[in-house]
Design a protein around this motif. Structure first.
Motif, PDB file in Angstrom:
ATOM      1  N   ILE A  80       0.838  -1.205   0.000  1.00  0.00           N
ATOM      2  CA  ILE A  80       0.000   0.000   0.000  1.00  0.00           C
ATOM      3  C   ILE A  80       0.870   1.251   0.000  1.00  0.00           C
ATOM      4  CG2 ILE A  80      -1.626   1.341   1.389  1.00  0.00           C
ATOM      5  CD1 ILE A  80      -2.954  -1.255   2.212  1.00  0.00           C
ATOM      6  N   ALA A  81       1.934   1.229   0.795  1.00  0.00           N
ATOM      7  CA  ALA A  81       2.856   2.369   0.815  1.00  0.00           C
ATOM      8  C   ALA A  81       3.532   2.554  -0.537  1.00  0.00           C
ATOM      9  CB  ALA A  81       3.892   2.170   1.916  1.00  0.00           C
ATOM     10  N   ALA A  82       3.872   1.446  -1.194  1.00  0.00           N
ATOM     11  CA  ALA A  82       4.512   1.536  -2.516  1.00  0.00           C
ATOM     12  C   ALA A  82       3.572   2.150  -3.540  1.00  0.00           C
ATOM     13  CB  ALA A  82       4.961   0.145  -2.965  1.00  0.00           C
ATOM     14  N   PHE A  83       2.304   1.756  -3.518  1.00  0.00           N
ATOM     15  CA  PHE A  83       1.334   2.339  -4.444  1.00  0.00           C
ATOM     16  C   PHE A  83       1.089   3.819  -4.127  1.00  0.00           C
ATOM     17  CE2 PHE A  83      -0.374  -2.130  -5.141  1.00  0.00           C
ATOM     18  CZ  PHE A  83       0.134  -2.209  -6.429  1.00  0.00           C
TER      19      PHE A  83
ATOM     20  N   PRO B 190      -0.946   1.643 -10.574  1.00  0.00           N
ATOM     21  CA  PRO B 190      -0.193   0.713 -11.418  1.00  0.00           C
ATOM     22  C   PRO B 190      -0.531   0.912 -12.883  1.00  0.00           C
ATOM     23  CG  PRO B 190      -1.974  -0.433 -10.300  1.00  0.00           C
ATOM     24  CD  PRO B 190      -1.903   0.946  -9.702  1.00  0.00           C
ATOM     25  N   GLU B 191       0.487   0.813 -13.740  1.00  0.00           N
ATOM     26  CA  GLU B 191       0.286   0.962 -15.176  1.00  0.00           C
ATOM     27  C   GLU B 191       0.101  -0.398 -15.811  1.00  0.00           C
ATOM     28  OE1 GLU B 191       3.590   3.049 -16.730  1.00  0.00           O
ATOM     29  OE2 GLU B 191       3.219   4.885 -15.587  1.00  0.00           O
ATOM     30  N   PRO B 192      -0.672  -0.487 -16.889  1.00  0.00           N
ATOM     31  CA  PRO B 192      -0.861  -1.769 -17.568  1.00  0.00           C
ATOM     32  C   PRO B 192       0.471  -2.379 -17.971  1.00  0.00           C
ATOM     33  CG  PRO B 192      -2.413  -0.140 -18.387  1.00  0.00           C
ATOM     34  CD  PRO B 192      -1.446   0.599 -17.502  1.00  0.00           C
ATOM     35  N   GLY B 193       0.590  -3.679 -17.790  1.00  0.00           N
ATOM     36  CA  GLY B 193       1.863  -4.364 -18.047  1.00  0.00           C
ATOM     37  C   GLY B 193       2.012  -4.867 -19.456  1.00  0.00           C
TER      38      GLY B 193
ATOM     39  N   ALA C 183      -4.953  -3.721  -9.148  1.00  0.00           N
ATOM     40  CA  ALA C 183      -4.660  -3.923  -7.727  1.00  0.00           C
ATOM     41  C   ALA C 183      -5.334  -2.916  -6.818  1.00  0.00           C
ATOM     42  CB  ALA C 183      -3.148  -3.895  -7.505  1.00  0.00           C
ATOM     43  N   THR C 184      -5.476  -1.678  -7.268  1.00  0.00           N
ATOM     44  CA  THR C 184      -6.011  -0.628  -6.391  1.00  0.00           C
ATOM     45  C   THR C 184      -7.480  -0.333  -6.666  1.00  0.00           C
ATOM     46  OG1 THR C 184      -5.234   1.076  -7.941  1.00  0.00           O
ATOM     47  CG2 THR C 184      -3.743   0.432  -6.157  1.00  0.00           C
TER      48      THR C 184
ATOM     49  N   SER D 185      -9.233  -2.918   1.790  1.00  0.00           N
ATOM     50  CA  SER D 185     -10.577  -2.342   1.893  1.00  0.00           C
ATOM     51  C   SER D 185     -10.539  -0.988   2.578  1.00  0.00           C
ATOM     52  CB  SER D 185     -11.494  -3.298   2.660  1.00  0.00           C
ATOM     53  OG  SER D 185     -11.625  -4.535   1.974  1.00  0.00           O
ATOM     54  N   ALA D 186      -9.651  -0.859   3.572  1.00  0.00           N
ATOM     55  CA  ALA D 186      -9.519   0.436   4.236  1.00  0.00           C
ATOM     56  C   ALA D 186      -8.897   1.483   3.316  1.00  0.00           C
ATOM     57  CB  ALA D 186      -8.680   0.279   5.508  1.00  0.00           C
ATOM     58  N   ALA D 187      -7.976   1.041   2.457  1.00  0.00           N
ATOM     59  CA  ALA D 187      -7.269   1.993   1.593  1.00  0.00           C
ATOM     60  C   ALA D 187      -8.020   2.287   0.299  1.00  0.00           C
ATOM     61  CB  ALA D 187      -5.869   1.455   1.283  1.00  0.00           C
TER      62      ALA D 187
END
Length: 297
Positions: free
Chosen positions: A60-63, A69-72, A82-83, A164-166
């Protein structure tokens, strides 16, 4: 003088056929709760739990730092959504950790089960109790598998709550398009976790067998992890062709099929059957070796 009759004497207790003490019951030795409490108090259990529970927070911190996230590329995967919701985040966390991170606690719990007792020289005292060898090994195996299953469930549960919280609660957005209702998505996430655990039975049985062979816990744990990595490398060798289908690593991500509009069982059934077959053979080897092992060597 009249002789007085001698006082009656109770007959001695009959020893058990095996020569054990009167009242001894092998089935009552080393209850599962005793072994579970012993393992729960180990520092490595706490460390493994903290790592698994902390990974979702790190993601979560990384996002938050890196943005959405960008399409791969052409291949759409669970990372792309993911988000979207907490369910998507939990599926993504399982996806990024199933290949290696979840292998470590399984190898740790199963590889450390017997070898640590042998290295501490406490194994001989357990058997002098006396605890039947099969009973001892079965108790340790059951607890090791239970802790491994708990590790499999801990990460997605924490990821689901933190996600869910984020990112909020809602239906699961499928990478290929469409959505799944939250209730159905929860069931499919449970199927995915169950399959990941089934796939890890190969690592668990390999680590457990090595734990009965060596007195070095790190050797059993490291050997199981190392051979699992070798299996992943061999699966990447496309020159092997159809032979790769005999490798458990070839089916380790078959659970991704549950996150499609139409659930596909074919790959998961083949992967689960292969993993269980390997595990049964390795568990049998562990019991066979431990039955004749020289504990005092």
């Amino acid at each position: 003088m009249t002789a007085t009759p001698s006082s009656p004497v109770s007959p001695p207790a009959h020893p058990s056929p095996s020569g054990a003490a009167h009242g001894y019951r092998p089935r009552r030795t080393l209850p599962l709760r005793v072994e579970a409490v012993r393992q729960l108090r180990r520092r490595r259990t706490l460390a493994a739990g903290l790592v698994l529970a902390g990974l979702p927070l790190v993601l979560i911190a990384a996002f938050a730092i890196g943005g959405e996230p960008e399409p791969g590329g052409r291949r759409i995967n669970l990372m792309d959504t993911a988000t979207a919701t907490g369910l998507n985040f939990a599926a993504m966390a399982l996806f990024v950790s199933a290949g290696f991170l979840l292998v470590v606690p399984v190898a740790l719990f199963c590889g450390d089960a017997v070898a640590s007792e042998a290295s501490w020289s406490s194994l001989r005292y357990l058997l002098a109790a006396p605890v039947p060898r099969a009973r001892l090994l079965l108790s340790k195996l059951a607890v090791a598998l239970a802790f491994s299953a708990a590790a499999m469930a801990l990460l997605p549960l924490v990821a689901l709550a933190a996600g869910s919280a984020a990112y909020g609660w809602g239906p699961l957005e499928l990478p290929a398009g469409g959505t799944l209702p939250a209730g159905e998505a929860l069931g499919r996430l449970a199927v995915a976790v169950a399959y990941v655990f089934t796939g890890q039975l190969v690592t668990a049985s390999l680590a457990f067998w090595l734990s009965t062979v060596t007195d070095a816990p790190l050797g059993a744990v490291g050997g199981a992890i190392g051979l699992t990595i070798v299996g992943n490398i061999l699966d990447a060798v496309t020159a092997l062709g159809d032979w790769r289908e005999l490798l458990p690593a070839h089916w380790q991500f078959a659970w991704v099929d549950v996150f499609q509009s139409e659930l596909e069982w074919g790959g998961m059934l083949r992967g689960a059957a292969l993993s269980v077959a390997y595990a049964l053979v390795l568990f049998a080897l562990a019991f066979r070796h431990f039955r004749t092992k020289d504990i005092v060597s």
